[in-house]
Design an enzyme around this catalytic site. Structure first.
Site, PDB file in Angstrom:
ATOM      1  N   GLU A  73       0.834  -1.212   0.000  1.00  0.00           N
ATOM      2  CA  GLU A  73       0.000   0.000   0.000  1.00  0.00           C
ATOM      3  C   GLU A  73       0.864   1.256   0.000  1.00  0.00           C
ATOM      4  O   GLU A  73       1.841   1.326   0.746  1.00  0.00           O
ATOM      5  CB  GLU A  73      -0.879   0.014   1.266  1.00  0.00           C
ATOM      6  CG  GLU A  73      -1.653  -1.264   1.441  1.00  0.00           C
ATOM      7  CD  GLU A  73      -2.327  -1.374   2.812  1.00  0.00           C
ATOM      8  OE1 GLU A  73      -2.418  -0.372   3.526  1.00  0.00           O
ATOM      9  OE2 GLU A  73      -2.749  -2.489   3.151  1.00  0.00           O
ATOM     10  N   LYS A 117       2.155   4.666   1.206  1.00  0.00           N
ATOM     11  CA  LYS A 117       2.087   5.280   2.531  1.00  0.00           C
ATOM     12  C   LYS A 117       1.833   6.769   2.337  1.00  0.00           C
ATOM     13  O   LYS A 117       2.731   7.522   1.960  1.00  0.00           O
ATOM     14  CB  LYS A 117       3.391   5.050   3.282  1.00  0.00           C
ATOM     15  CG  LYS A 117       3.347   5.519   4.700  1.00  0.00           C
ATOM     16  CD  LYS A 117       4.582   5.055   5.463  1.00  0.00           C
ATOM     17  CE  LYS A 117       4.516   5.502   6.902  1.00  0.00           C
ATOM     18  NZ  LYS A 117       4.404   6.957   7.051  1.00  0.00           N
ATOM     19  N   ASP A 131       1.304  10.629   2.931  1.00  0.00           N
ATOM     20  CA  ASP A 131       1.949  11.558   3.848  1.00  0.00           C
ATOM     21  C   ASP A 131       0.888  12.490   4.424  1.00  0.00           C
ATOM     22  O   ASP A 131       0.687  13.600   3.945  1.00  0.00           O
ATOM     23  CB  ASP A 131       3.014  12.348   3.070  1.00  0.00           C
ATOM     24  CG  ASP A 131       4.132  12.804   3.967  1.00  0.00           C
ATOM     25  OD1 ASP A 131       4.067  12.512   5.171  1.00  0.00           O
ATOM     26  OD2 ASP A 131       5.063  13.456   3.465  1.00  0.00           O
ATOM     27  N   TYR A 170      -7.005   2.407   5.869  1.00  0.00           N
ATOM     28  CA  TYR A 170      -6.074   1.288   5.647  1.00  0.00           C
ATOM     29  C   TYR A 170      -6.170   0.186   6.692  1.00  0.00           C
ATOM     30  O   TYR A 170      -5.368  -0.728   6.685  1.00  0.00           O
ATOM     31  CB  TYR A 170      -4.633   1.785   5.528  1.00  0.00           C
ATOM     32  CG  TYR A 170      -4.136   2.624   6.693  1.00  0.00           C
ATOM     33  CD1 TYR A 170      -4.002   2.089   7.976  1.00  0.00           C
ATOM     34  CD2 TYR A 170      -3.772   3.940   6.489  1.00  0.00           C
ATOM     35  CE1 TYR A 170      -3.528   2.849   9.025  1.00  0.00           C
ATOM     36  CE2 TYR A 170      -3.286   4.718   7.526  1.00  0.00           C
ATOM     37  CZ  TYR A 170      -3.166   4.165   8.796  1.00  0.00           C
ATOM     38  OH  TYR A 170      -2.703   4.929   9.832  1.00  0.00           O
ATOM     39  N   LYS A 196      10.716   3.300   2.968  1.00  0.00           N
ATOM     40  CA  LYS A 196      10.634   4.727   2.664  1.00  0.00           C
ATOM     41  C   LYS A 196      11.192   5.045   1.273  1.00  0.00           C
ATOM     42  O   LYS A 196      12.095   4.365   0.782  1.00  0.00           O
ATOM     43  CB  LYS A 196      11.428   5.530   3.712  1.00  0.00           C
ATOM     44  CG  LYS A 196      10.993   5.295   5.129  1.00  0.00           C
ATOM     45  CD  LYS A 196       9.546   5.659   5.381  1.00  0.00           C
ATOM     46  CE  LYS A 196       9.354   7.103   5.598  1.00  0.00           C
ATOM     47  NZ  LYS A 196       9.143   7.624   6.888  1.00  0.00           N
ATOM     48  N   CYS A 215      17.474  47.511 -13.183  1.00  0.00           N
ATOM     49  CA  CYS A 215      17.643  46.195 -13.812  1.00  0.00           C
ATOM     50  C   CYS A 215      19.081  45.719 -13.624  1.00  0.00           C
ATOM     51  O   CYS A 215      20.021  46.444 -13.976  1.00  0.00           O
ATOM     52  CB  CYS A 215      17.303  46.272 -15.307  1.00  0.00           C
ATOM     53  SG  CYS A 215      17.707  44.723 -16.150  1.00  0.00           S
ATOM     54  N   CYS A 273      20.681  45.575 -17.473  1.00  0.00           N
ATOM     55  CA  CYS A 273      20.884  46.738 -18.349  1.00  0.00           C
ATOM     56  C   CYS A 273      20.821  48.065 -17.605  1.00  0.00           C
ATOM     57  O   CYS A 273      21.061  49.122 -18.194  1.00  0.00           O
ATOM     58  CB  CYS A 273      19.863  46.725 -19.483  1.00  0.00           C
ATOM     59  SG  CYS A 273      18.188  47.108 -18.929  1.00  0.00           S
ATOM     60  N   CYS A 286      11.841  44.902 -15.543  1.00  0.00           N
ATOM     61  CA  CYS A 286      12.775  45.847 -16.164  1.00  0.00           C
ATOM     62  C   CYS A 286      12.025  46.545 -17.288  1.00  0.00           C
ATOM     63  O   CYS A 286      11.348  45.902 -18.087  1.00  0.00           O
ATOM     64  CB  CYS A 286      13.970  45.072 -16.711  1.00  0.00           C
ATOM     65  SG  CYS A 286      14.886  45.984 -17.959  1.00  0.00           S
ATOM     66  N   CYS A 320      17.418  45.715 -23.186  1.00  0.00           N
ATOM     67  CA  CYS A 320      17.986  44.872 -22.131  1.00  0.00           C
ATOM     68  C   CYS A 320      18.491  43.563 -22.749  1.00  0.00           C
ATOM     69  O   CYS A 320      17.721  42.816 -23.360  1.00  0.00           O
ATOM     70  CB  CYS A 320      16.914  44.590 -21.078  1.00  0.00           C
ATOM     71  SG  CYS A 320      17.453  43.449 -19.813  1.00  0.00           S
TER      72      CYS A 320
END
Ligand code: 5U1
Length: 677
Positions: A116, A118, A120, A228, A317, A411, A414, A429, A435
């Site tokens: 199954e 697991k 979280d 479960y 895990k 910026c 530039c 910018c 630029c």
């Protein structure tokens, strides 16, 4: 025969609503549009208001209770809620299997395991008496938890009364309450937009949502529960195998993970683990491993427990999706649209299966939210398809010499001024194509595979061409000469010829690709194709009024505004004129005659992850069949193709009663129209 007995009408409305809820939240198979559910609920509420004496605690109208609690009360678990031993490798699993075989005396042969995912989330116990949900509790320390009945009642996948027959007198069900990833992303987006607290990960969000004294808050959070196992059971003889118990739970209307499978022997367990590890990112929820349980209950009994964990189960895990690392520096990148993005440079760290050394910090609001300083220890998360993120700072590990993150006032590339539009989190910018960063990004986009697909114009080459002053915008690409190219580092005769050839070839394109290649803000591939189909010629599009633009599928006020800004900009039109002068052209757009194509007149949305093709390819196939493709779901949407990970668009489609099909049905449909994938 219709009845006017309010009790009977109430019961039939409740039964109907419970069935629809079960189909929607437990089986993932909605059968009626939300409007129908709402209509039936309104009827139930009206009838209950007229007959308050007939309101029952398990009525679907009673999910969210009255006043917030003052505090949580404690619950002592009749059967302790155990924890699990961990395995971190295939070898640990072999040892686990061996320990069991040794204890059983060696006569068992290969053992049958229930495998199954697991989840979280947060372990929760639900107590049903005579089929009615009586109590919900957290695991706590395994012996004593907190009473969260008022909150679990708001979770739609938890039935207030069990369904089916043969219901135990007392049934205590255990499982995990979790928040699906897309729900988590949506919740955090909402929190960001409203200046509220952002959760670090779905697990924290689920925990925070469950530990609320006010059930209305929990009710507003996208929580689900997967069961479960069982704890206390009275008045019912459990079947002999764990997977049969799970089947019973499912039959009683509880949600059970659809990925549960059997494995005989430890090798088959490893195969299941590898397959789930492969698919981990596609699942709509976070999992941190696989739980293996001896399936035979009699063997479980013989094996018993050590300390607080059963000998008959183990969790293997997965690699962690969150890790600690150091924030070494923050750099500021300028994107194609001038957006300035702070990017964290991190000490390389292995997380979620890859090594991460950079992560976007998005914008200044996000940096403020994190409260990060250079030198800090930070938590980095990489889960699912989501790009790596710095989720929080470990404050008590801040070094003395930690330095503030200072945002640029001009910026960084530039030197032009930077501005932040009202309501936007992003600084931009204002240098436009002056630029170099924007120039490079615009050229990279123009040359990219889904735009004009110019081979040999990768990131490094574009940087070189701009830095050496050979190219300043996409039009000047076509003025490149071989002699100048040969003067560049890492450019031989062959590469120069190839690049010039690719540039020549790119001149023959389509209006849709050309439009996409221009990189107009918010004009993605699907919108570009819709615009091309609608207007057919550049002239018609470039002179379209806002109203005419708004008539195109997927074009709203924001997109229309960006389009108009582009067509009103002299410098943009100059570049486009130069491109035409260089010979960029396309065959006339053949607008499909109305109804000539199978999906003419339909508007589709593609969401989630598809296996057989990229989303953009699916959209292109739909457009080839005559459909318009939109980026968001509305009442005008004809159908939605939803792959794994589909989130708010899928919910909206369900809410609006728009037909949703999965990838298999979509591929079938393509095949029916002779499209091979
Ligand atoms: N899927 C699953 N998760 N989980 C967690 N099964 C499962 N079983 C657990 C726990 C703590 O415990 C039992 C084996 C006792």
């Amino acid at each position: 025969m219709p009845t006017s007995d309010p009790l009977q009408v109430l019961e039939s409305l409740r039964e109907q609503l419970d069935t629809w809820s079960h189909q929607y939240y437990v089986l993932d198979q909605p059968s009626v549009p939300d409007s129908e559910y709402d209509r039936c609920m309104a009827e139930l509420l009206a009838l209950e208001a007229a007959h308050p004496e007939l309101i029952r605690a398990d009525s679907p109208s009673q999910r969210v209770g009255g006043r917030p609690l003052d505090q949580f009360s404690q619950v002592v678990h009749d059967v302790p809620m155990l924890s699990l031993d961990n395995a971190f490798s295939a070898e640990d699993m072999v040892n686990f299997n061996k320990r069991i075989l040794d204890r059983l005396g060696g006569e068992e042969g290969d053992l049958e395991f229930s495998c199954e995912p697991k989840l979280d989330g947060i372990a929760v116990s639900l107590l049903y008496r005579e089929g009615q949900l009586e109590r919900g509790a957290t695991r706590g320390d395994g012996t004593t938890g907190e009473d969260i009945t008022h909150n679990v009642r708001t979770i739609r996948s938890i039935p207030l009364r069990l369904r089916g027959t043969d219901i135990p007198e007392v049934l205590e069900v255990r499982g995990e309450v979790y928040m699906p990833r897309t729900g988590f992303e949506d919740l955090n987006q909402w929190a960001r937009d409203h200046g509220e607290k952002v959760f670090v990960n779905p697990r924290n969000a689920a925990a925070g949502s469950l530990r609320q004294l006010d059930a209305r808050i929990t009710a507003s959070r996208p929580l689900e529960m997967c069961c479960y196992g069982v704890g206390l059971v009275r008045g019912y003889l459990l079947p002999a195998r764990h997977t049969e118990i799970l089947q019973r739970l499912h039959d009683w209307g509880l949600r059970v993970n659809e990925e549960v499978d059997l494995a005989v022997g430890v090798k088959a367990c490893a195969t299941y683990y590898d397959a789930m590890a492969q698919r981990r990112d596609e699942l709509p929820y976070d999992i941190d491993g696989i739980v293996y349980k001896i399936n035979n209950l009699a063997l479980q009994e013989r094996l018993g427990f050590v300390a607080r964990a059963p000998r008959w189960a183990i969790a293997r895990k997965f690699p962690a999706q969150e890790e600690l690392t150091r924030l070494l520096d923050v750099e500021f990148q300028v994107g194609r649209t001038g957006a300035i993005t702070p990017v964290a440079r991190l000490a390389p760290v292995f997380v979620g299966g890859v090594t991460i050394s950079n992560a976007s910090l998005h914008n200044s609001d996000e940096v403020d939210r994190l409260g990060a300083m250079i030198g800090d220890t930070v938590i980095v998360r990489r889960a699912g398809d989501v790009i790596p993120q710095v989720v929080s700072v470990v404050r008590d590990r801040r070094p003395r010499n930690a330095a503030a993150i200072v945002f640029p006032t001009a910026c960084p590339v530039c030197g032009s001024t930077i501005e932040r539009a009202e309501g936007e989190a992003v600084w931009r910018c204002m240098g436009g194509l002056v630029c170099a960063a924007q120039q490079k990004a615009a050229i990279r986009h123009y040359a990219s595979r889904r735009a004009l697909d110019i081979n040999g114009l990768g990131e490094k080459r574009v940087d070189q061409l701009v830095d050496e002053g050979l190219v300043e915008n996409v039009a000047s690409l076509y003025a490149l000469e071989k002699d100048r190219l040969l003067g560049l580092e890492r450019m031989g005769e062959k590469s120069a010829d190839k690049l010039l050839h690719a540039l020549q070839q790119s001149k023959h394109t389509s209006l849709a690709r050309f439009l996409f290649a221009l990189g107009i803000r918010e004009v993605g591939e699907a919108t570009a194709a819709n615009l091309a189909n609608h207007f057919q010629t550049w002239e018609a599009l470039a002179t379209a009024s806002e109203e005419q633009l708004l008539a195109v599928a997927d074009v709203g006020p924001v997109v229309a505004d960006h389009l108009r800004q582009f067509f009103d900009s002299k410098s943009s039109l100059q570049v486009v004129g130069d491109l035409f002068a260089a010979g960029v052209s396309w065959p006339d757009v053949q607008r499909p005659a109305q109804q000539a194509l199978p999906l003419s007149g339909e508007t589709w949305v593609v969401t989630g992850k598809l296996r057989a093709m990229q989303r953009s390819a699916a959209q292109a196939q739909l457009q080839a069949l005559g459909a318009k493709v939109a980026g968001s779901v509305s009442a005008k949407t004809s159908r939605v193709v939803a792959g794994p990970g589909a989130g708010s668009k899928l919910s909206k489609a369900k809410a609006l009663g728009v037909e949703v099909i999965d990838e298999a049905a979509f591929l079938n449909l393509l095949a029916r129209y002779g499209v091979e994938v």
